[in-house]
Design an enzyme around this catalytic site. Sequence first.
Site, PDB file in Angstrom:
ATOM      1  CG  HIS A 179       3.713   3.714   8.435  1.00  0.00           C
ATOM      2  ND1 HIS A 179       2.554   3.856   9.136  1.00  0.00           N
ATOM      3  CD2 HIS A 179       3.372   3.079   7.287  1.00  0.00           C
ATOM      4  CE1 HIS A 179       1.553   3.336   8.446  1.00  0.00           C
ATOM      5  NE2 HIS A 179       2.014   2.864   7.310  1.00  0.00           N
TER       6      HIS A 179
ATOM      7  CG  HIS B 103       4.474   0.982   3.162  1.00  0.00           C
ATOM      8  ND1 HIS B 103       3.863   2.069   2.592  1.00  0.00           N
ATOM      9  CD2 HIS B 103       3.701   0.622   4.223  1.00  0.00           C
ATOM     10  CE1 HIS B 103       2.782   2.374   3.287  1.00  0.00           C
ATOM     11  NE2 HIS B 103       2.644   1.503   4.272  1.00  0.00           N
TER      12      HIS B 103
ATOM     13  CB  CYS C 133       4.011   0.784  13.109  1.00  0.00           C
ATOM     14  SG  CYS C 133       3.537   1.869  11.745  1.00  0.00           S
TER      15      CYS C 133
ATOM     16  CD  GLU D 110      -0.943   0.114   3.824  1.00  0.00           C
ATOM     17  OE1 GLU D 110      -2.069  -0.400   3.823  1.00  0.00           O
ATOM     18  OE2 GLU D 110      -0.432   0.669   4.815  1.00  0.00           O
TER      19      GLU D 110
ATOM     20  CG  HIS E 169      -0.642   5.325   3.628  1.00  0.00           C
ATOM     21  ND1 HIS E 169       0.473   5.813   4.286  1.00  0.00           N
ATOM     22  CD2 HIS E 169      -0.693   4.001   3.927  1.00  0.00           C
ATOM     23  CE1 HIS E 169       1.028   4.826   4.969  1.00  0.00           C
ATOM     24  NE2 HIS E 169       0.362   3.704   4.749  1.00  0.00           N
TER      25      HIS E 169
HETATM   26 MN    MN Z   1       0.951   1.727   5.659  1.00  0.00          MN
END
Ligand code: MN
Length: 146
Positions: free
Chosen positions: A66, A100, A114, A60, A62
């Site tokens: 992170h 990632h 995370c 994914e 976005h």
């Molecule tokens: Mn992610």
Amino acid sequence: MSSKKHQGDFTWKNVPILKYKEEGTHFKDITRQILFDGSDDLKGQLRYFEIAPNGHSTLERHEHVHVVMIIQGSGKALVGTEVIALEKFDVVHIQPQTWHQFQATNNEPFGFLCLVATERDKPERPGKAELDELRKNPAVAQFIKT
Ligand code: MN
């Protein structure tokens, strides 16, 4: 509660072990524990994810970022256009709109903290065009699971 007691084996007292995501087949054998769920003065979440051997997170990207620290085992991740090996205490910064995926490639559980913003955009998964682009790199083509 201001502290959460580690009770061994990467579990914390009164912290439920959750599904990674509510639905989907684009991930495998991964759990989630929320260790910090944000406060008025710190709008972030700290989660612990654990991937069982041969499992993987969603591929994914976005807008939100992170910061990840490996705390158990080892594995690999796609970060952008690179597949990187990760070991305990390595830190990875996933920048905005960066593809990632984390995978437990080494026959052992792969666990990581995370850090993420509480308010965040919805992840996007790759379509055919994005997959074709990613697969131009043979190492990436061999690695990714969709
Ligand atoms: Mn992610």
